[in-house]
Design a protein around this motif. Structure first.
Motif, PDB file in Angstrom:
ATOM      1  N   ARG A  33       0.852  -1.200   0.000  1.00 57.76           N
ATOM      2  CA  ARG A  33       0.000   0.000   0.000  1.00 57.76           C
ATOM      3  C   ARG A  33       0.882   1.242   0.000  1.00 57.76           C
ATOM      4  O   ARG A  33       1.764   1.377   0.847  1.00 57.76           O
ATOM      5  CB  ARG A  33      -0.899  -0.005   1.227  1.00 57.76           C
ATOM      6  CG  ARG A  33      -1.649   1.312   1.486  1.00 57.76           C
ATOM      7  CD  ARG A  33      -2.407   1.239   2.778  1.00 57.76           C
ATOM      8  NE  ARG A  33      -3.164   2.450   3.092  1.00 57.76           N
ATOM      9  CZ  ARG A  33      -2.910   3.215   4.164  1.00 57.76           C
ATOM     10  NH1 ARG A  33      -1.914   2.916   4.984  1.00 57.76           N
ATOM     11  NH2 ARG A  33      -3.657   4.286   4.400  1.00 57.76           N
ATOM     12  N   ASN A  35       0.494   5.069   0.663  1.00 58.01           N
ATOM     13  CA  ASN A  35      -0.453   6.044   1.180  1.00 58.01           C
ATOM     14  C   ASN A  35      -0.067   7.426   0.639  1.00 58.01           C
ATOM     15  O   ASN A  35       0.850   8.066   1.147  1.00 58.01           O
ATOM     16  CB  ASN A  35      -0.399   6.044   2.716  1.00 58.01           C
ATOM     17  CG  ASN A  35      -1.411   7.042   3.285  1.00 58.01           C
ATOM     18  OD1 ASN A  35      -2.037   7.791   2.535  1.00 58.01           O
ATOM     19  ND2 ASN A  35      -1.548   7.033   4.586  1.00 58.01           N
ATOM     20  N   SER A  37      -1.223  10.129   1.029  1.00 57.34           N
ATOM     21  CA  SER A  37      -1.351  11.285   1.941  1.00 57.34           C
ATOM     22  C   SER A  37       0.045  11.828   2.242  1.00 57.34           C
ATOM     23  O   SER A  37       0.200  12.962   2.660  1.00 57.34           O
ATOM     24  CB  SER A  37      -1.956  10.849   3.282  1.00 57.34           C
ATOM     25  OG  SER A  37      -3.221  10.300   3.106  1.00 57.34           O
ATOM     26  N   ASP A  67      -3.444   4.425  -2.029  1.00 54.59           N
ATOM     27  CA  ASP A  67      -4.432   4.924  -1.073  1.00 54.59           C
ATOM     28  C   ASP A  67      -4.475   6.442  -1.219  1.00 54.59           C
ATOM     29  O   ASP A  67      -3.481   7.123  -0.952  1.00 54.59           O
ATOM     30  CB  ASP A  67      -3.996   4.525   0.351  1.00 54.59           C
ATOM     31  CG  ASP A  67      -5.072   4.842   1.389  1.00 54.59           C
ATOM     32  OD1 ASP A  67      -5.312   4.011   2.262  1.00 54.59           O
ATOM     33  OD2 ASP A  67      -5.666   5.934   1.308  1.00 54.59           O
ATOM     34  N   LEU A  68      -5.600   6.952  -1.691  1.00 57.27           N
ATOM     35  CA  LEU A  68      -5.714   8.394  -1.946  1.00 57.27           C
ATOM     36  C   LEU A  68      -5.909   9.164  -0.644  1.00 57.27           C
ATOM     37  O   LEU A  68      -6.528   8.661   0.286  1.00 57.27           O
ATOM     38  CB  LEU A  68      -6.901   8.654  -2.882  1.00 57.27           C
ATOM     39  CG  LEU A  68      -6.797   7.985  -4.254  1.00 57.27           C
ATOM     40  CD1 LEU A  68      -8.083   8.184  -5.045  1.00 57.27           C
ATOM     41  CD2 LEU A  68      -5.597   8.508  -5.018  1.00 57.27           C
ATOM     42  N   GLU A  69      -5.378  10.364  -0.600  1.00 54.26           N
ATOM     43  CA  GLU A  69      -5.552  11.160   0.621  1.00 54.26           C
ATOM     44  C   GLU A  69      -7.027  11.524   0.808  1.00 54.26           C
ATOM     45  O   GLU A  69      -7.564  11.461   1.905  1.00 54.26           O
ATOM     46  CB  GLU A  69      -4.711  12.435   0.563  1.00 54.26           C
ATOM     47  CG  GLU A  69      -4.990  13.345   1.763  1.00 54.26           C
ATOM     48  CD  GLU A  69      -3.861  14.282   2.065  1.00 54.26           C
ATOM     49  OE1 GLU A  69      -3.464  15.031   1.160  1.00 54.26           O
ATOM     50  OE2 GLU A  69      -3.363  14.251   3.209  1.00 54.26           O
ATOM     51  N   SER A 184     -10.294   7.102   0.062  1.00 52.06           N
ATOM     52  CA  SER A 184     -10.429   7.516   1.460  1.00 52.06           C
ATOM     53  C   SER A 184     -11.696   8.336   1.665  1.00 52.06           C
ATOM     54  O   SER A 184     -12.161   9.026   0.758  1.00 52.06           O
ATOM     55  CB  SER A 184      -9.204   8.348   1.877  1.00 52.06           C
ATOM     56  OG  SER A 184      -8.061   7.513   1.915  1.00 52.06           O
ATOM     57  N   LYS A 212     -12.883   3.190   1.402  1.00 51.85           N
ATOM     58  CA  LYS A 212     -12.494   3.186   2.814  1.00 51.85           C
ATOM     59  C   LYS A 212     -13.638   3.792   3.608  1.00 51.85           C
ATOM     60  O   LYS A 212     -14.070   4.918   3.351  1.00 51.85           O
ATOM     61  CB  LYS A 212     -11.199   3.988   3.026  1.00 51.85           C
ATOM     62  CG  LYS A 212      -9.987   3.224   2.522  1.00 51.85           C
ATOM     63  CD  LYS A 212      -8.738   4.041   2.495  1.00 51.85           C
ATOM     64  CE  LYS A 212      -8.259   4.479   3.849  1.00 51.85           C
ATOM     65  NZ  LYS A 212      -7.191   5.500   3.705  1.00 51.85           N
TER      66      LYS A 212
HETATM   67  K   LIG Z   1      -4.818   8.026   2.953  1.00 52.55           K
END
Ligand SMILES: [K+]
Ligand SMILES: Nc1ncnc2c1ncn2[C@@H]1O[C@H](COP(=O)(O)OP(=O)(O)O)[C@@H](O)[C@H]1O
Ligand SMILES: C=C(OP(=O)(O)O)C(=O)O
Ligand SMILES: [Mg+2]
Length: 458
Positions: A33, A35, A37, A67-69, A184, A212
């Protein structure tokens, strides 16, 4: 037998080297993953490079999850801020004792609101709001790290699902072999559909979209969100800030149930082994939490800070794999209930899983897109099942699924693909020549479903 549950590991400063990642992959990580962010395009590039090298070294390709912010409100401090219980502190837009990076945050704030920072480790109560100047009392103190998540309990910023940062991250990852996009703060089916359309436009053909569930609207709308997604992630970090902690177990059970009854992939995330950020051995409650999570039949468990910034990323993976394989033994003794099939493809998948289980035989299939594998995984087969796939792209997608072991055999008509899958498993001695095997593929050319049982013993 490591067991069917998959492990997602967040790649960060502690794990971004090829050698650490290679150890993590060989010990059981199935999905890496990133992230977004945090970090930058340069950092993400080098992570992908290290991951490729680790995959080569281990001979295993894993899922790559971006994983998008999302509309995340964060503090914008770069240095640590020490906060003592009882302190009166100021929060300002990009200034003050605690600088916050979003104007909408201040517009939605009222006296009495509870503001939580860094997954709830620090809590403040708002005493006065004057525009972008807020005074708040520290009710749970601590040391605030740089750029930590900010949540107002029970309030979600009504912001668009994607920020400019998310769009540029997606553009960067569009040609990097990403297999999963984690959305997210998903608050509605519309949010998920919006991300899906952007992903399609960017040419990310096979990428699966996982929503999420991080706040009240995600929990309230779990049905429509799950329907619109390929999977859901129970984001216990943010959920634990919006709800009081004692509510978390029921929310976790609810979301697992809602995902499973819709045959969707379900992932549990965050704080499984958070004590191992500092220590080489987990706490007893962390061990039991992972064991119970496996018995709840999540497809995958996600490590976040443990592997991103923790001191023991490899040991964290080792412990998660050890505990989940132990829980598997319990599952094998009392098989989890299977969701009701909702259409013919699912009825066929259920029949296949039950046939393989009743014969105690390995299940071998060929799946061009990975969708067939998703249907099979949703019925929680107790033994690993083997999925012939045409490409590395689909291999990465299938790697995320409960019990699925992908085998790249190239793009062929279904029956030929199935034959090559069986041959490859035989050549690697994963399946033995005299072993009873259940095989299946559907022949779109002939519009029929092929189920074949080899080496039956009567
Ligand atoms: K995130
Ligand atoms: N790509 C990264 N680069 C630098 N630090 C990271 C990265 N990913 C995660 N981290 C660090 O690990 C911590 C825990 O990871 P995670 O839970 O994924 O982040 P968060 O919940 O803050 O979005 C983050 O707060 C951050 O300090
Ligand atoms: C996984 C989570 O999301 P993130 O780490 O991106 O905040 C979470 O909130 O638990
Ligand atoms: Mg979160």
């Amino acid at each position: 037998m490591r067991g069917p549950v998959k492990i997602v590991a967040t790649v960060g400063p502690s794990s971004a080297s090829a050698s650490i990642l290679a150890q993590m992959l060989s010990l059981g990580v199935d999905v890496a993953r990133i992230n977004t962010s945090h970090g930058s395009v340069d950092q993400w590039s080098s992570m992908l490079e290290s991951l490729r090298r680790a995959e080569e070294a281990v001979g295993k390709r894993v899922g790559v999850a971006v994983d998008l912010e999302g509309p995340r409100v964060r503090t914008s401090n770069s240095a640590l801020v020490k906060l003592e219980k009882g302190d009166l502190v100021t929060l300002g837009y990009m200034e003050g004792d605690i600088p916050v990076d979003s104007k909408q945050f201040f517009e939605a704030l009222d006296e009495g609101d509870i503001v939580l920072l860094d997954d709830g480790k620090i809590a403040l109560q708002v005493e006065s709001v004057e525009g972008f100047q807020v005074k708040a009392r520290v009710i749970e103190g601590g040391v605030l790290g740089p750029r930590k998540g900010v949540v107002v309990r029970g309030k979600e910023p009504d912001l668009p699902p994607l920020t400019a940062r998310d769009r540029s991250a997606l553009e960067f990852f569009a040609d990097k072999g990403v297999s999963h996009v984690y959305v997210s703060f998903a608050r509605s089916a519309e949010h998920v559909e919006k991300v899906r359309s952007i992903i399609r436009r960017l040419g990310l053909r096979h990428a699966r979209v996982f929503a999420k569930i991080e706040g009240p609207s995600g929990v309230r709308r779990i049905g429509e969100i799950a329907e619109a997604s390929d999977g859901v992630i129970i984001a216990r970090g943010d959920l634990g800030m919006h709800y009081s902690l004692e509510e978390l177990p029921e929310i976790q059970e609810l979301i697992v149930m809602e995902a499973r009854r819709r045959h969707k992939t379900v992932v549990l995330a965050t704080e499984f082994l958070s004590s191992m950020i500092e220590k080489p051995v987990p706490t007893r409650s962390e061990v039991v939490d992972i064991y119970q999570a496996v018995l709840q039949t999540a497809d995958a468990l996600m490590l976040t800070g443990e592997t991103a910034v923790g001191r023991y990323p490899v040991k964290s993976v080792q412990w998660m794999a050890k505990i989940s394989s132990r829980a598997y033994r319990k599952l094998a003794a009392s098989p989890p209930e299977k969701p009701r099939p909702t259409s013919t493809p699912y009825k066929l998948a259920l029949g296949l899983v039950e046939l393989a289980e009743s014969l105690d035989a390995p299940l071998v299939v060929y799946s061009k897109t990975g969708r067939f594998a998703e249907r099979l995984a949703s019925f929680r087969p107790l033994k690993t099942f083997y999925v012939g796939v045409p490409s590395r792209e689909v291999e990465r997608v299938v790697r995320h699924l409960w019990g699925a072991e992908p085998v790249v055999v190239g793009d062929h008509p279904y029956e030929a693909g199935l034959a090559r899958t069986y041959e490859k498993l035989r050549s690697e001695n994963i399946i033995h020549g005299d072993e009873t095997v259940v095989e299946a593929a559907w022949s779109s050319e002939r519009g029929i479903y092929i189920i074949r049982v080899r080496n039956l013993e009567f």
